[in-house]
Design a protein around this motif. Sequence first.
Motif, short mmCIF file in Angstrom:
data_model
loop_
_atom_site.label_atom_id
_atom_site.label_comp_id
_atom_site.label_asym_id
_atom_site.label_seq_id
_atom_site.Cartn_x
_atom_site.Cartn_y
_atom_site.Cartn_z
N VAL A 1 38.87 39.51 36.48
CA VAL A 1 40.05 38.43 37.57
C VAL A 1 39.84 39.13 38.87
O VAL A 1 39.67 38.27 39.81
N SER A 2 39.75 40.37 39.18
CA SER A 2 39.78 40.77 40.50
C SER A 2 38.44 40.52 41.22
O SER A 2 38.50 40.16 42.31
N ARG A 3 37.23 40.52 40.48
CA ARG A 3 36.04 40.42 41.10
C ARG A 3 36.19 38.86 41.32
O ARG A 3 35.65 38.26 42.37
N TYR A 4 36.80 37.99 40.61
CA TYR A 4 36.50 36.35 40.63
C TYR A 4 37.44 36.21 42.13
O TYR A 4 36.95 35.39 42.87
N ARG A 5 38.59 36.86 42.17
CA ARG A 5 39.26 36.99 43.78
C ARG A 5 38.52 37.20 44.78
O ARG A 5 38.70 36.72 45.98
N ARG A 6 37.47 38.29 44.71
CA ARG A 6 36.85 38.90 45.91
C ARG A 6 35.79 38.17 46.06
O ARG A 6 35.39 37.92 47.42
N LEU B 1 32.04 27.07 41.42
CA LEU B 1 31.60 26.57 40.16
C LEU B 1 30.87 27.84 39.42
O LEU B 1 30.84 28.13 38.17
N ALA B 2 30.13 28.66 40.38
CA ALA B 2 29.45 29.81 39.83
C ALA B 2 30.71 30.97 39.65
O ALA B 2 30.62 31.39 38.52
N LYS B 3 31.69 31.26 40.43
CA LYS B 3 32.42 32.39 40.17
C LYS B 3 33.48 32.12 38.99
O LYS B 3 33.83 33.07 38.51
N ILE B 4 33.95 30.87 38.83
CA ILE B 4 34.95 30.47 37.93
C ILE B 4 34.47 31.12 36.35
O ILE B 4 35.06 31.30 35.52
N ASN B 5 33.15 31.05 36.23
CA ASN B 5 32.77 31.44 34.89
C ASN B 5 32.88 32.77 34.55
O ASN B 5 32.69 33.26 33.37
N LEU B 6 33.24 33.67 35.71
CA LEU B 6 33.81 35.09 35.47
C LEU B 6 35.08 34.96 34.42
O LEU B 6 35.59 36.00 33.89
N VAL C 1 25.74 33.89 33.85
CA VAL C 1 26.96 33.79 35.02
C VAL C 1 26.24 34.44 36.29
O VAL C 1 26.51 33.98 37.34
N GLU C 2 25.69 35.73 35.91
CA GLU C 2 25.08 36.45 37.08
C GLU C 2 24.10 35.76 37.98
O GLU C 2 24.27 35.90 39.11
N GLN C 3 23.43 35.34 36.98
CA GLN C 3 22.22 34.46 37.95
C GLN C 3 22.98 33.39 38.31
O GLN C 3 22.28 32.96 39.66
N MET C 4 23.77 32.77 38.30
CA MET C 4 24.26 31.55 38.73
C MET C 4 25.06 31.95 40.11
O MET C 4 25.08 31.38 41.35
#
Length: 325
Positions: A272-277, A259-264, A226-229
């Motif tokens: 969730v907060s990181r996903y939103r930022r 598509l990268a961040k939804i894997n968080l 996820v981090e590499q994506m």
Amino acid sequence: MALVSVIVPIYKVASYIERCARSLFEQSLEDMEFIFVDDCSPDNSIEIMNAVLKAYPQRQNQVRIIRNRQNMGSAFVRRVGMQASTGMFVIQCDGDDFVDIDLYEKMYETALLENADIVVCDEKKEYTDKTVVDEVRLISDECPIVLQQWYSHVFAWFVHNKLVRRSLYVDNDVYPWDGLDMLEDNGLMMRLFYYGRKVVHIEGSYYHYNKANTGAMTFSYGEKTVEQMITIAENLTCFFESKTDYKLYEKTVSAFQFLAKINLITNSFSKVSRYRRLFPGSEKIIAELDKKSFSRKGLARFLFVKYHLTYLFILLFKVYALLRK
């Protein structure tokens, strides 16, 4: 200069390299170059390959073996192989996979006939108990159009089923980003399609993708992936934003960001907060995003996120994980 260079990363593929090597050395295309890059594999993969090579004396002068000083990862390996290649066209073949014996001749002849920069083939996913055919969907024979509309007509950016004119790499300095070993082909192929002109698809010959190798890097999917994506999405964002025609690719960039961040969104409420930022505004692509972007589990997560049920998805994911224990 060979007509086609095949780059083969070697790392822990002793159980599969004989099948792979035979499928390469038996190719119907004669003028080829095979570059095996040994990433300090701890097994006897190279010894097995060399033993197989003895049965194909006509190929012995076409084989090069490069050994890294230390284990560097797949991105570095692919870069080394590409930079060492001399072929008019280049393609990758992983050491645990194999190909139909007429595949590269068909791809090369199609490239010449169609004056194409990139030729794509279908693949067969080889499981222990079944074979699944995965056909490519191209909406256009123009590389920029395929890239611009990728968000609504998704197809995989694999390097192993795409024969690429080597000058696309060399003239535009397009190589894998160092240290990004998971899904590195996404960042690579998107840039190549940006610079490419024509892409064509062949039928009837296949790349055989080994889905039975549980030791393969792509078999596991965790936080590192996820981090590499996410990093690849950041790099692609910078790449496209530096172009004067960025607006043409903006939706594709948003799609890859999303598509990268939804894997968080997995089993942790804290992410969730990181996903939103992360990548603000990329959610605008949700309504136009091709549902074939997702696996079955991924589609479920997408629908929960789309309808603002993110916390419910995480809760259900936690319950599911407990039940599996």
